[in-house]
Enzyme design. Structure first.
Site, PDB file in Angstrom:
ATOM      1  N   HIS A  18       0.837  -1.207   0.000  1.00 30.24           N
ATOM      2  CA  HIS A  18       0.000   0.000   0.000  1.00 30.24           C
ATOM      3  C   HIS A  18       0.868   1.251   0.000  1.00 30.24           C
ATOM      4  O   HIS A  18       0.692   2.156  -0.836  1.00 30.24           O
ATOM      5  CB  HIS A  18      -0.913  -0.007   1.228  1.00 30.24           C
ATOM      6  CG  HIS A  18      -1.644   1.275   1.471  1.00 30.24           C
ATOM      7  ND1 HIS A  18      -2.998   1.429   1.218  1.00 30.24           N
ATOM      8  CD2 HIS A  18      -1.229   2.488   1.934  1.00 30.24           C
ATOM      9  CE1 HIS A  18      -3.364   2.665   1.519  1.00 30.24           C
ATOM     10  NE2 HIS A  18      -2.307   3.328   1.960  1.00 30.24           N
ATOM     11  N   GLU A  19       1.803   1.329   0.937  1.00 29.13           N
ATOM     12  CA  GLU A  19       2.597   2.544   1.077  1.00 29.13           C
ATOM     13  C   GLU A  19       3.514   2.771  -0.121  1.00 29.13           C
ATOM     14  O   GLU A  19       3.658   3.895  -0.610  1.00 29.13           O
ATOM     15  CB  GLU A  19       3.402   2.503   2.375  1.00 29.13           C
ATOM     16  CG  GLU A  19       2.555   2.520   3.641  1.00 29.13           C
ATOM     17  CD  GLU A  19       1.715   3.779   3.791  1.00 29.13           C
ATOM     18  OE1 GLU A  19       2.019   4.803   3.150  1.00 29.13           O
ATOM     19  OE2 GLU A  19       0.732   3.741   4.551  1.00 29.13           O
ATOM     20  N   HIS A  79       1.839   4.381  -3.057  1.00 29.74           N
ATOM     21  CA  HIS A  79       1.711   5.841  -3.048  1.00 29.74           C
ATOM     22  C   HIS A  79       2.797   6.472  -3.929  1.00 29.74           C
ATOM     23  O   HIS A  79       2.558   7.472  -4.607  1.00 29.74           O
ATOM     24  CB  HIS A  79       1.824   6.386  -1.623  1.00 29.74           C
ATOM     25  CG  HIS A  79       0.541   6.324  -0.847  1.00 29.74           C
ATOM     26  ND1 HIS A  79      -0.638   6.883  -1.307  1.00 29.74           N
ATOM     27  CD2 HIS A  79       0.252   5.787   0.369  1.00 29.74           C
ATOM     28  CE1 HIS A  79      -1.597   6.684  -0.414  1.00 29.74           C
ATOM     29  NE2 HIS A  79      -1.088   6.015   0.604  1.00 29.74           N
ATOM     30  N   TYR A 138      -4.089  14.949  -2.880  1.00 29.92           N
ATOM     31  CA  TYR A 138      -4.443  14.217  -1.658  1.00 29.92           C
ATOM     32  C   TYR A 138      -5.545  14.939  -0.899  1.00 29.92           C
ATOM     33  O   TYR A 138      -5.393  15.345   0.261  1.00 29.92           O
ATOM     34  CB  TYR A 138      -3.195  14.033  -0.789  1.00 29.92           C
ATOM     35  CG  TYR A 138      -3.306  12.879   0.177  1.00 29.92           C
ATOM     36  CD1 TYR A 138      -3.345  11.563  -0.287  1.00 29.92           C
ATOM     37  CD2 TYR A 138      -3.384  13.101   1.541  1.00 29.92           C
ATOM     38  CE1 TYR A 138      -3.451  10.497   0.592  1.00 29.92           C
ATOM     39  CE2 TYR A 138      -3.491  12.048   2.427  1.00 29.92           C
ATOM     40  CZ  TYR A 138      -3.523  10.748   1.949  1.00 29.92           C
ATOM     41  OH  TYR A 138      -3.630   9.692   2.829  1.00 29.92           O
ATOM     42  N   GLU A 198      -5.794   6.821  -2.075  1.00 29.81           N
ATOM     43  CA  GLU A 198      -5.782   5.796  -1.034  1.00 29.81           C
ATOM     44  C   GLU A 198      -6.309   4.459  -1.568  1.00 29.81           C
ATOM     45  O   GLU A 198      -5.794   3.397  -1.227  1.00 29.81           O
ATOM     46  CB  GLU A 198      -6.618   6.244   0.164  1.00 29.81           C
ATOM     47  CG  GLU A 198      -5.919   7.236   1.061  1.00 29.81           C
ATOM     48  CD  GLU A 198      -4.672   6.653   1.720  1.00 29.81           C
ATOM     49  OE1 GLU A 198      -4.648   5.442   2.015  1.00 29.81           O
ATOM     50  OE2 GLU A 198      -3.709   7.415   1.914  1.00 29.81           O
ATOM     51  N   ASP A 216      -9.586  14.490   7.787  1.00 23.57           N
ATOM     52  CA  ASP A 216      -8.971  13.451   6.953  1.00 23.57           C
ATOM     53  C   ASP A 216      -8.854  13.899   5.500  1.00 23.57           C
ATOM     54  O   ASP A 216      -9.121  13.149   4.563  1.00 23.57           O
ATOM     55  CB  ASP A 216      -9.792  12.151   7.052  1.00 23.57           C
ATOM     56  CG  ASP A 216      -9.152  10.970   6.330  1.00 23.57           C
ATOM     57  OD1 ASP A 216      -7.922  10.898   6.292  1.00 23.57           O
ATOM     58  OD2 ASP A 216      -9.907  10.131   5.804  1.00 23.57           O
ATOM     59  N   HIS A 260      -9.361   8.552   3.636  1.00 23.58           N
ATOM     60  CA  HIS A 260      -9.300   7.181   4.121  1.00 23.58           C
ATOM     61  C   HIS A 260     -10.692   6.591   4.358  1.00 23.58           C
ATOM     62  O   HIS A 260     -10.818   5.401   4.646  1.00 23.58           O
ATOM     63  CB  HIS A 260      -8.512   7.103   5.437  1.00 23.58           C
ATOM     64  CG  HIS A 260      -7.056   7.383   5.295  1.00 23.58           C
ATOM     65  ND1 HIS A 260      -6.520   8.647   5.466  1.00 23.58           N
ATOM     66  CD2 HIS A 260      -6.016   6.565   4.986  1.00 23.58           C
ATOM     67  CE1 HIS A 260      -5.216   8.602   5.279  1.00 23.58           C
ATOM     68  NE2 HIS A 260      -4.883   7.357   4.983  1.00 23.58           N
TER      69      HIS A 260
END
Length: 337
Positions: A157-158, A161, A172, A181, A254, A259
């Site tokens: 996942h990271e 990005h 974002y 995300e 957020d 998210h």
């Protein structure tokens, strides 16, 4: 984290507050580093042979917040005594292998970028992040969260990005941020599925299922299959991700719910992959990846505009069956593709 600050024990609240404060700074740094990388495009990178594989280095911050820390294991090195170092090293390799073998991509930037990671970051740091240059992993608080290297889909996942920054530079915030995300969740899940050799039917479609301790009433951080069902806990609260546009959350927190509302495109991908069957990376994953790279996807993309590109790519890459499956998946979550 915000709910832990409200509901947790004094120690849990302190650790969560520290994580929250740092996370805002790390996301700002990530955007800055992404802009620097974009400005340097066109400069030929130092590259190894095309089949050389990943170039990994894992450093140990030893509980500090100083990056990168002391190198604990470099490419080709033998496993060390610290399981966290080995998990990070293997996770970087598994993510590189997925992008290389399935999508023909040469690392995060498609130009052979070295994969760097730091473990044991901070004191009871409850997160992992990509800062635009490297991965960073906290050890978790040990009460609600295990160490963040334990979850391969979190690592995938990271790192994704970074792929999204390189290909689409999705802003974002609001729907473009939720797409950002979601793309990371989609490919984080596919990295795990590929490593396990799972079909769409066999996959759990969970993100971070190894991360929660037994003290938490839940199974994961998020579910692509059933957004809103990942956890329901006195401290973490309930999973408020919507699975349909009828439940879209309009909020200023957020970054506009990046998210939260990512549950909608997440479920669209799950539905498309399930309808097509087999290994999800073969068709659905390829469609989403080529859509991310398509010039029609702007930094301020909406769910609807991204959906339209995926439907088009499904037809171009494959055919009518795939186009119909993708279109129907988006319609089922309330997005017209």
């Amino acid at each position: 984290m915000e709910r832990i600050v409200r509901n947790g024990s004094p120690d849990q609240r302190s650790w969560a507050l520290s994580t929250l404060v740092q996370d805002g700074s790390h996301r700002t740094i990530r955007i800055h580093n992404a802009q620097l990388r974009a400005a340097s495009r066109g400069v030929a990178p130092a590259r190894l042979a095309p089949d050389a594989g990943p170039r990994r280095a894992v450093a140990d911050a030893a509980g500090s917040e100083t990056l990168p820390g002391a190198t604990a294991r470099a490419e080709g090195g033998e496993p060390v005594a610290d399981v966290t170092v080995n998990e990070a090293y293997d996770g970087l390799g598994a993510t590189f292998a997925f992008y290389a073998a399935v999508l023909g991509r040469d690392s995060i930037d498609d130009e052979g970028m070295s994969l760097l990671a730091t473990v044991h970051y901070g004191d009871h740091y409850d997160n992992a992040f990509w800062n635009g240059r490297q991965m960073v992993f906290g050890d978790g608080d040990g009460e609600l969260f295990h160490r963040f290297t334990v979850s391969l889909d979190i690592i995938g996942h990271e790192l994704t990005h970074g792929v999204t920054e390189d290909e689409a530079a999705l802003m974002y915030v609001n729907q473009s941020g939720a797409l950002n995300e979601s793309v990371s969740d989609v490919f984080g899940s596919l990295v795990k599925q590929y490593a396990r050799g799972e079909t769409a039917e066999q996959a759990d479609w969970l993100i971070g299922d190894e991360l929660l301790t037994d003290a938490v009433q839940g199974v994961a951080l998020r579910s692509l299959k059933a957004p809103g069902t990942a956890y329901d806990d006195p401290v973490l609260g309930d999973d408020i991700q919507p699975a349909h546009m009828d439940g879209y959350v309009r909020t200023t927190s957020d970054n506009g719910g990046v998210h939260i509302n990512s549950g909608i495109p997440n479920r669209a991908f799950y539905l498309a992959a399930s309808a097509l069957g087999g290994h999800a990376w073969d068709r659905a994953g390829r469609i989403w990846y080529e859509s991310l790279r398509a010039p029609q996807v702007r930094p301020n993309a909406t769910f609807r505009s991204f959906a339209a590109v995926t439907v088009r790519q499904a037809g171009v890459l494959f055919g009518a069956e795939e186009r119909q499956a993708v279109s129907e998946a988006w319609r089922e979550v309330g997005v017209a593709g």
